[in-house]
Design an enzyme around this catalytic site. Structure first.
Site, PDB file in Angstrom:
ATOM      1  N   GLY A  57       0.812  -1.203   0.000  1.00 48.80           N
ATOM      2  CA  GLY A  57       0.000   0.000   0.000  1.00 48.80           C
ATOM      3  C   GLY A  57       0.847   1.255   0.000  1.00 48.80           C
ATOM      4  O   GLY A  57       1.872   1.324   0.691  1.00 48.80           O
ATOM      5  N   THR A  58       0.421   2.237  -0.773  1.00 50.77           N
ATOM      6  CA  THR A  58       1.100   3.529  -0.810  1.00 50.77           C
ATOM      7  C   THR A  58       0.288   4.466  -1.691  1.00 50.77           C
ATOM      8  O   THR A  58      -0.637   4.043  -2.380  1.00 50.77           O
ATOM      9  CB  THR A  58       2.527   3.397  -1.378  1.00 50.77           C
ATOM     10  OG1 THR A  58       3.207   4.636  -1.240  1.00 50.77           O
ATOM     11  CG2 THR A  58       2.495   3.039  -2.852  1.00 50.77           C
ATOM     12  N   THR A  59       0.633   5.722  -1.680  1.00 52.84           N
ATOM     13  CA  THR A  59       0.093   6.676  -2.639  1.00 52.84           C
ATOM     14  C   THR A  59       1.225   7.592  -3.097  1.00 52.84           C
ATOM     15  O   THR A  59       1.854   8.264  -2.274  1.00 52.84           O
ATOM     16  CB  THR A  59      -1.033   7.537  -2.038  1.00 52.84           C
ATOM     17  OG1 THR A  59      -2.094   6.690  -1.582  1.00 52.84           O
ATOM     18  CG2 THR A  59      -1.589   8.496  -3.081  1.00 52.84           C
ATOM     19  N   ASP A  74       3.535   9.649   0.046  1.00 50.58           N
ATOM     20  CA  ASP A  74       3.389   9.376   1.469  1.00 50.58           C
ATOM     21  C   ASP A  74       4.645   8.656   1.945  1.00 50.58           C
ATOM     22  O   ASP A  74       5.594   8.468   1.173  1.00 50.58           O
ATOM     23  CB  ASP A  74       2.122   8.561   1.732  1.00 50.58           C
ATOM     24  CG  ASP A  74       2.277   7.098   1.354  1.00 50.58           C
ATOM     25  OD1 ASP A  74       3.002   6.813   0.382  1.00 50.58           O
ATOM     26  OD2 ASP A  74       1.657   6.242   2.008  1.00 50.58           O
ATOM     27  N   LYS A  90      10.159   7.662  -0.479  1.00 45.08           N
ATOM     28  CA  LYS A  90       9.629   7.018  -1.685  1.00 45.08           C
ATOM     29  C   LYS A  90       9.958   7.761  -2.970  1.00 45.08           C
ATOM     30  O   LYS A  90       9.419   7.439  -4.027  1.00 45.08           O
ATOM     31  CB  LYS A  90       8.116   6.839  -1.555  1.00 45.08           C
ATOM     32  CG  LYS A  90       7.737   5.907  -0.397  1.00 45.08           C
ATOM     33  CD  LYS A  90       6.263   5.637  -0.322  1.00 45.08           C
ATOM     34  CE  LYS A  90       5.931   4.713   0.842  1.00 45.08           C
ATOM     35  NZ  LYS A  90       4.480   4.427   0.935  1.00 45.08           N
TER      36      LYS A  90
END
Length: 248
Positions: A57-59, A74, A90
């Site tokens: 999960g990430t954005t 994020d 990231k």
């Protein structure tokens, strides 16, 4: 003596080729396998146990505008329901003018961006963003079926054209050029913000706020995204982090 040496060389070569052929029959290399087929290959041929199902999960968001590129990401690293870190960086530098975001498997993304960096260094750092994205795409395309998890945006300032450049690349070798992308589990929510407000002629303040808001709204809806929201500006003179806000 010459005839004997030739005969030995031919015999050795044939034995080597035969060994490779036999090995390829015993352990055939997959050419293109979907996820389920790849797992079946690992279990039946390699004798491996079924891999753990861990949701990533990430954005991550990136967009070009008239003055450069805004990247907003994020910082949460999660493994299923377990949050491993809230301070993961990231946005990874590839060269002084090319950068890549990280979404998917942290190890896969970091490793292949490092490999890309080494490939570009062999060319004395003169490659364009387009060429860098193509190199990464080609490498990942040749490894389909190995269960990699890579979703990255390759971006930077194109000195030859004097414009910003942005590409999406994934583990299947997909390479797409665009004005804005969002990658990760929260990307659906981020696109809702980007689609409604993106303009190429934004000024820096508007672009920063749009990128920050897109990640913030995604983190509010997606439990796998969160931590710090880091917003970066990439322009002719390199990169600068403009804001860092914590979002639970």
């Amino acid at each position: 003596k010459v005839t004997t040496l030739i005969a030995i060389f031919v015999s050795t070569s044939l034995n080597y080729i035969s060994a490779i052929s036999i090995n390829s029959l015993i352990h055939p290399k997959p050419t293109y396998l979907e996820r389920d087929e790849a797992e079946s290959y690992q279990i039946k041929v390699l004798g491996a146990e079924k891999p753990l199902e861990l949701h990533h999960g990430t954005t991550t968001v990136a967009m070009t505008f008239k003055d450069g590129i805004i990247a907003a990401v994020d910082s949460r690293a999660s493994m299923g329901s377990y949050v491993g870190s809230s301070t993961t960086l990231k946005l990874i530098p590839v060269t002084k003018h090319i950068y890549g975001t990280m979404a998917g498997g942290a190890a896969d993304c970091t490793f292949w961006l490092r490999i890309l960096k080494s490939k570009i260094q062999e060319c004395e750092d003169v490659l364009s963003v387009k060429s860098a994205a193509k190199i990464l795409s080609n490498m990942l395309h040749s490894l389909q079926g190995y269960n990699l998890s890579v979703g990255t945006m390759i971006m930077g300032w194109d000195n030859a054209k004097n414009t910003p450049a942005l590409y999406f690349v994934d583990n299947k070798g997909t390479r797409i050029e665009g004005n804005y992308f969002s990658v990760g589990s929260g990307s659906t929510f981020a696109y809702g913000i980007l689609d409604s407000a993106y303009r190429y002629d934004m000024d820096l303040k508007e672009a920063v706020e749009l990128g920050r808001k897109a990640v913030e709204m995604a983190a509010n809806r997606d439990s796998f995204s969160g931590g710090f929201i880091n917003v970066y500006f990439i322009g002719k003179n390199g990169i600068e982090r403009l804001s860092r806000e914590f979002n639970e």
